[in-house]
Design an enzyme around this catalytic site. Structure first.
Site, PDB file in Angstrom:
ATOM      1  N   ALA A 125       0.815  -1.220   0.000  1.00 28.40           N
ATOM      2  CA  ALA A 125       0.000   0.000   0.000  1.00 28.40           C
ATOM      3  C   ALA A 125       0.846   1.267   0.000  1.00 28.40           C
ATOM      4  O   ALA A 125       0.397   2.308   0.454  1.00 28.40           O
ATOM      5  CB  ALA A 125      -0.913  -0.028   1.219  1.00 28.40           C
ATOM      6  N   ASN A 181       2.342  -3.570   7.861  1.00 25.98           N
ATOM      7  CA  ASN A 181       3.014  -4.183   6.722  1.00 25.98           C
ATOM      8  C   ASN A 181       3.848  -3.188   5.927  1.00 25.98           C
ATOM      9  O   ASN A 181       4.909  -3.524   5.413  1.00 25.98           O
ATOM     10  CB  ASN A 181       1.980  -4.857   5.830  1.00 25.98           C
ATOM     11  CG  ASN A 181       1.351  -6.022   6.553  1.00 25.98           C
ATOM     12  OD1 ASN A 181       2.029  -6.959   6.926  1.00 25.98           O
ATOM     13  ND2 ASN A 181       0.048  -5.949   6.809  1.00 25.98           N
ATOM     14  N   HIS A 211      -0.149   7.146   3.662  1.00 23.71           N
ATOM     15  CA  HIS A 211       1.235   6.802   4.005  1.00 23.71           C
ATOM     16  C   HIS A 211       2.174   7.819   3.357  1.00 23.71           C
ATOM     17  O   HIS A 211       2.236   7.903   2.124  1.00 23.71           O
ATOM     18  CB  HIS A 211       1.608   5.413   3.488  1.00 23.71           C
ATOM     19  CG  HIS A 211       0.793   4.314   4.072  1.00 23.71           C
ATOM     20  ND1 HIS A 211       0.787   4.020   5.419  1.00 23.71           N
ATOM     21  CD2 HIS A 211      -0.051   3.424   3.495  1.00 23.71           C
ATOM     22  CE1 HIS A 211      -0.018   2.991   5.640  1.00 23.71           C
ATOM     23  NE2 HIS A 211      -0.544   2.616   4.488  1.00 23.71           N
TER      24      HIS A 211
HETATM   25  N1  LIG Z   1       1.716  -5.859   2.302  1.00 21.13           N
HETATM   26  C1  LIG Z   1       0.774  -4.946   2.473  1.00 21.13           C
HETATM   27  O1  LIG Z   1       0.926  -3.762   2.119  1.00 21.13           O
HETATM   28  C2  LIG Z   1      -0.507  -5.345   3.100  1.00 21.13           C
HETATM   29  C3  LIG Z   1      -1.597  -4.490   3.054  1.00 21.13           C
HETATM   30  C4  LIG Z   1      -2.781  -4.895   3.626  1.00 21.13           C
HETATM   31  C5  LIG Z   1      -2.877  -6.102   4.263  1.00 21.13           C
HETATM   32  N2  LIG Z   1      -1.801  -6.915   4.342  1.00 21.13           N
HETATM   33  C6  LIG Z   1      -1.864  -8.191   5.053  1.00 21.13           C
HETATM   34  O2  LIG Z   1      -2.348  -9.211   4.209  1.00 21.13           O
HETATM   35  C7  LIG Z   1      -3.035 -10.197   4.991  1.00 21.13           C
HETATM   36  C8  LIG Z   1      -4.418 -10.466   4.409  1.00 21.13           C
HETATM   37  O3  LIG Z   1      -5.178  -9.276   4.426  1.00 21.13           O
HETATM   38  P1  LIG Z   1      -6.753  -9.318   4.135  1.00 21.13           P
HETATM   39  O4  LIG Z   1      -7.221  -7.917   4.114  1.00 21.13           O
HETATM   40  O5  LIG Z   1      -7.024 -10.201   2.961  1.00 21.13           O
HETATM   41  O6  LIG Z   1      -7.271 -10.011   5.482  1.00 21.13           O
HETATM   42  P2  LIG Z   1      -8.679 -10.757   5.732  1.00 21.13           P
HETATM   43  O7  LIG Z   1      -8.834 -10.769   7.209  1.00 21.13           O
HETATM   44  O8  LIG Z   1      -9.738 -10.154   4.900  1.00 21.13           O
HETATM   45  O9  LIG Z   1      -8.440 -12.256   5.209  1.00 21.13           O
HETATM   46  C9  LIG Z   1      -7.489 -13.133   5.759  1.00 21.13           C
HETATM   47  C10 LIG Z   1      -7.929 -14.563   5.461  1.00 21.13           C
HETATM   48  O10 LIG Z   1      -6.861 -15.425   5.808  1.00 21.13           O
HETATM   49  C11 LIG Z   1      -7.368 -16.524   6.591  1.00 21.13           C
HETATM   50  N3  LIG Z   1      -6.307 -16.947   7.521  1.00 21.13           N
HETATM   51  C12 LIG Z   1      -5.779 -16.240   8.538  1.00 21.13           C
HETATM   52  N4  LIG Z   1      -4.817 -16.939   9.149  1.00 21.13           N
HETATM   53  C13 LIG Z   1      -4.740 -18.127   8.493  1.00 21.13           C
HETATM   54  C14 LIG Z   1      -3.926 -19.278   8.654  1.00 21.13           C
HETATM   55  N5  LIG Z   1      -3.017 -19.365   9.637  1.00 21.13           N
HETATM   56  N6  LIG Z   1      -4.095 -20.297   7.781  1.00 21.13           N
HETATM   57  C15 LIG Z   1      -5.008 -20.223   6.792  1.00 21.13           C
HETATM   58  N7  LIG Z   1      -5.825 -19.175   6.605  1.00 21.13           N
HETATM   59  C16 LIG Z   1      -5.682 -18.127   7.438  1.00 21.13           C
HETATM   60  C17 LIG Z   1      -8.585 -15.960   7.314  1.00 21.13           C
HETATM   61  O11 LIG Z   1      -9.494 -17.010   7.665  1.00 21.13           O
HETATM   62  C18 LIG Z   1      -9.154 -15.005   6.278  1.00 21.13           C
HETATM   63  O12 LIG Z   1     -10.097 -15.628   5.434  1.00 21.13           O
HETATM   64  C19 LIG Z   1      -3.094  -9.655   6.435  1.00 21.13           C
HETATM   65  O13 LIG Z   1      -2.095 -10.230   7.234  1.00 21.13           O
HETATM   66  C20 LIG Z   1      -2.825  -8.180   6.239  1.00 21.13           C
HETATM   67  O14 LIG Z   1      -2.216  -7.586   7.387  1.00 21.13           O
HETATM   68  C21 LIG Z   1      -0.636  -6.566   3.739  1.00 21.13           C
END
Ligand SMILES: NC(=O)c1ccc[n+]([C@@H]2O[C@H](COP(=O)([O-])OP(=O)(O)OC[C@H]3O[C@@H](n4cnc5c(N)ncnc54)[C@H](O)[C@@H]3O)[C@@H](O)[C@H]2O)c1
Length: 260
Positions: A125, A181, A211
């Site tokens: 992001a 992140n 950001h």
């Molecule tokens: N890199 C970046 O800039 C950035 C930006 C936003 C979010 N993220 C990260 O990406 C990830 C996903 O974000 P999102 O918005 O899709 O979240 P979300 O909560 O909408 O979806 C996460 C999914 O992963 C599943 N899950 C969680 N832990 C699990 C595990 N150990 N094994 C299997 N399934 C599992 C959950 O059941 C859920 O369906 C988060 O960790 C978030 O912090 C990264």
């Protein structure tokens, strides 16, 4: 041919899977693994497609894939990253905050090197990772990230601007694990978690996740601002993050790569 498997059928996973079904990424798709079937049910309803779902990691990892994209949680990175590499699959990580754990980072880097695999971290992001990587080669003096979010996105109530955190990325990752992140990506691309400065501000006057990055070094100075709108069904995730993952996947399959 890119043959993708995804961990996490949440907000990011669903946006990426929809992009695959719309033909935006030139890849095969083996399916999605999640501990919860809700996201898959939602996606099947929206797309009317039969999307392969795994609720068992051991079956998922044996499926025919050459890249696993983690879009689940920091815990998922801890649980599965090394296993994925040991099964000779490349890895793309969205829950980058998990890599603040130096031992985990060293372990996955070592495993990838030994097996000639790649670990990809999309810029997420934030904008400016390309400039930071280039600037690093000339010497960097400071990297500062200022994140400004609506209190609701930070899970708090505040009726006026409030500085929630002012410190280094190492500490920010521990105190704001779900919102960090960007700081982690910046730290990994630049001068590390201890030297990267982070400020987190709750601001009821903004609806975007903002950001601002300031990089100073021998090259001069970079200032970037990303005013991110939240993803349609998860206010904690900026829409640019899944789009960056899709762009990263497209880069892997393109004839021409533009930018770093
Ligand atoms: N890199 C970046 O800039 C950035 C930006 C936003 C979010 N993220 C990260 O990406 C990830 C996903 O974000 P999102 O918005 O899709 O979240 P979300 O909560 O909408 O979806 C996460 C999914 O992963 C599943 N899950 C969680 N832990 C699990 C595990 N150990 N094994 C299997 N399934 C599992 C959950 O059941 C859920 O369906 C988060 O960790 C978030 O912090 C990264």
């Amino acid at each position: 041919m890119l043959n993708l498997g995804i961990i996490g059928c949440g907000n990011i996973g669903r946006i990426i899977i929809k992009a695959i079904y719309k033909g935006k990424i030139n890849c095969k798709f083996a399916g999605v693994f999640d501990v919860n079937k809700d996201g898959h049910n939602l996606l099947s309803g929206e797309t009317k497609k039969r999307i392969k779902f795994f609720d068992d990691f051991d079956k998922f990892i044996k499926a025919d894939t050459n890249l696993i994209l983690e879009a689940a949680s920091q815990q998922a990175v801890k649980n599965y990253a090394t296993e994925i590499l040991k099964h000779d699959k490349n890895l793309m990580i969205m829950s980058v905050g998990a890599l603040a754990d130096k031992n985990l980072l060293a372990k996955i880097k070592r495993t990838a090197r030994e097996r000639n695999l790649k670990i990809y971290i999309p810029s997420g992001a934030v904008v400016g990772i390309d400039g930071l990587k280039a600037a690093m080669l000339g010497g960097i003096e400071s990297v500062t990230l200022t994140t400004r979010k609506n209190p609701k996105s930070l899970g708090i109530i505040a009726d006026k601007e409030k500085i929630l955190f002012n410190g280094d990325a190492n500490e920010a990752v521990v105190k704001f694990p779900k919102n960090i992140n960007v700081a982690a990506t910046l730290s990994l691309a630049g001068i590390g978690f201890k030297k990267t400065k982070v400020k987190i501000i709750a601001d009821p006057n903004v609806r975007e996740n903002i950001h601002e990055i300031c990089i100073k070094g021998n090259f001069g100075e970079i200032l970037t601002v990303a005013k991110n709108l939240p993803s349609p069904d998860n206010p904690k995730t900026s829409y640019l993050a899944p789009l960056a993952a899709i762009a990263c996947l497209k880069k892997l399959t393109s004839e021409i790569e533009i930018g770093i």
